[in-house]
Design a protein around this motif. Structure first.
Motif, PDB file in Angstrom:
ATOM      1  N   TYR A  48      50.725  27.595 -24.486  1.00  0.00           N
ATOM      2  CA  TYR A  48      51.524  27.774 -25.692  1.00  0.00           C
ATOM      3  C   TYR A  48      50.644  28.078 -26.907  1.00  0.00           C
ATOM      4  O   TYR A  48      49.493  27.645 -26.981  1.00  0.00           O
ATOM      5  N   GLU A  49      51.217  28.836 -27.850  1.00  0.00           N
ATOM      6  CA  GLU A  49      50.539  29.053 -29.121  1.00  0.00           C
ATOM      7  C   GLU A  49      50.471  27.733 -29.888  1.00  0.00           C
ATOM      8  O   GLU A  49      51.186  26.770 -29.568  1.00  0.00           O
ATOM      9  N   LYS A  50      49.645  27.696 -30.921  1.00  0.00           N
ATOM     10  CA  LYS A  50      49.579  26.498 -31.756  1.00  0.00           C
ATOM     11  C   LYS A  50      50.929  26.206 -32.415  1.00  0.00           C
ATOM     12  O   LYS A  50      51.252  25.056 -32.715  1.00  0.00           O
ATOM     13  N   SER A  51      51.737  27.257 -32.612  1.00  0.00           N
ATOM     14  CA  SER A  51      53.058  27.088 -33.208  1.00  0.00           C
ATOM     15  C   SER A  51      54.074  26.517 -32.216  1.00  0.00           C
ATOM     16  O   SER A  51      55.165  26.106 -32.613  1.00  0.00           O
ATOM     17  N   GLY A  52      53.730  26.511 -30.929  1.00  0.00           N
ATOM     18  CA  GLY A  52      54.616  25.965 -29.917  1.00  0.00           C
ATOM     19  C   GLY A  52      55.340  26.998 -29.082  1.00  0.00           C
ATOM     20  O   GLY A  52      55.954  26.647 -28.064  1.00  0.00           O
ATOM     21  N   VAL A  53      55.305  28.291 -29.457  1.00  0.00           N
ATOM     22  CA  VAL A  53      55.975  29.307 -28.647  1.00  0.00           C
ATOM     23  C   VAL A  53      55.082  29.665 -27.459  1.00  0.00           C
ATOM     24  O   VAL A  53      53.858  29.552 -27.520  1.00  0.00           O
ATOM     25  N   PRO A  54      55.674  30.097 -26.329  1.00  0.00           N
ATOM     26  CA  PRO A  54      54.868  30.440 -25.158  1.00  0.00           C
ATOM     27  C   PRO A  54      53.917  31.602 -25.442  1.00  0.00           C
ATOM     28  O   PRO A  54      54.271  32.561 -26.118  1.00  0.00           O
ATOM     29  N   ARG A  55      52.714  31.503 -24.890  1.00  0.00           N
ATOM     30  CA  ARG A  55      51.700  32.559 -25.013  1.00  0.00           C
ATOM     31  C   ARG A  55      51.473  33.248 -23.669  1.00  0.00           C
ATOM     32  O   ARG A  55      51.479  34.474 -23.588  1.00  0.00           O
ATOM     33  N   THR A  56      51.246  32.443 -22.622  1.00  0.00           N
ATOM     34  CA  THR A  56      50.910  32.994 -21.310  1.00  0.00           C
ATOM     35  C   THR A  56      51.476  32.109 -20.209  1.00  0.00           C
ATOM     36  O   THR A  56      51.354  30.883 -20.275  1.00  0.00           O
ATOM     37  N   ALA A  57      52.071  32.751 -19.208  1.00  0.00           N
ATOM     38  CA  ALA A  57      52.487  32.050 -17.990  1.00  0.00           C
ATOM     39  C   ALA A  57      51.584  32.516 -16.857  1.00  0.00           C
ATOM     40  O   ALA A  57      51.623  33.683 -16.465  1.00  0.00           O
ATOM     41  N   PHE A  58      50.750  31.618 -16.357  1.00  0.00           N
ATOM     42  CA  PHE A  58      49.819  31.942 -15.278  1.00  0.00           C
ATOM     43  C   PHE A  58      50.458  31.694 -13.909  1.00  0.00           C
ATOM     44  O   PHE A  58      51.290  30.804 -13.745  1.00  0.00           O
TER      45      PHE A  58
END
Length: 267
Positions: A48-58
């Motif tokens: 997740y980003e520092k803001s809480g939104v998803p960044r990457t799904a591995f």
């Protein structure tokens, strides 16, 4: 899917190749639906980003059928096999999301430097091949590529653990400026289903997304079997350690999957 000689020459010269709309709307819809389901979950493999939104799904090819099929799709496997001249295994699989209004940057970097430093990959005989799941526009954080920067080999980088939620081996501004002066920047854009291949040493990055338009791209990192990693330090779902050669599925596998889902939903 086989590349033409002109496409191979372009890749070798520029360090990347973009093929618009390589996947159909029906196939992309199935993948986008799968990505929405994945990002709605709370899993260890989702960053997740520092803001809480998803960044990457591995590693979602391991638990989602649509992405399992994509991870073995001949339109992705065959071009890289053609370029490397040997069988491949999956080093990494991920969906990168640039959330509307909140998607963060990816700093300037070379992928191979991370694979070398963190995973013990011997040579840059791995590369990313990616599929646009949303329309990628000049305004919503497209991937920016420095043309012909792959010809410089692995460039000295620093480990940035503070700019974003994801630690990355990044290049300093002076180095980036020199490379851009030599090659310029390309930012491939296009409709969902576009396919982008880029060399493991090609310098690239992306700006944040402050628009209302989300931008998701799925990446397969395919490594030559002879180039398997030696000293992994990251979790196995980030840097895979199953070196078995990928056996491609049929070209229409995603279409058949999508249609079976629609039949199930209609019953």
């Amino acid at each position: 899917m086989k590349l033409t000689q002109d496409q191979i020459d372009e890749f070798n010269r520029e360090g990347f190749l973009f093929i618009p709309e390589a996947f159909s709307p029906e196939e992309v819809d199935a993948l986008r639906e799968a990505s929405d389901e994945i990002f709605a979950e709370k899993r260890e493999e989702i960053w997740y980003e520092k803001s809480g939104v998803p960044r990457t799904a591995f590693a979602c090819q391991r638990y989602n059928e649509a992405f399992r099929l994509l991870g073995r799709h001949p339109r992705l496997i065959e071009p890289v096999e053609q370029l490397f001249g040997e069988k491949l295994y999956m080093h990494q699989f991920k969906v990168n999301a640039k959330a509307a209004f909140a998607g963060d940057v990816w700093q300037w970097h070379q992928d191979y430097v991370t694979w070398q430093n963190d995973d013990g990959m011997p040579e840059p005989r791995a590369m990313n091949i990616s599929v646009f799941l949303d329309e990628v526009m000049p305004i919503n954080g497209p991937l920016m590529l420095i043309r012909r920067s792959h010809t410089h080999g692995a460039i000295k980088a620093g480990h940035d653990t503070s700019t974003t939620a994801y630690p990355l081996w990044t290049l300093d501004n002076d180095t980036v400026a020199k490379l851009v002066a030599e090659g310029g920047i390309a930012a491939p854009t296009g409709k969902p289903g576009g396919l982008l291949i880029h060399h493991g040493n090609l310098v690239h990055g992306s700006a944040g997304n402050i628009t209302p338009y989300p931008r998701k791209i799925v990446y397969l990192t395919l490594n030559a079997v002879s180039n398997a990693i030696r000293t992994p330090t990251r979790k196995e779902w980030i840097a895979h350690q199953d070196f078995a050669p990928i056996e491609p599925v049929d070209d229409d596998a995603l279409v058949r999957y999508a249609r079976s889902r629609h039949r199930e939903a209609a019953e």
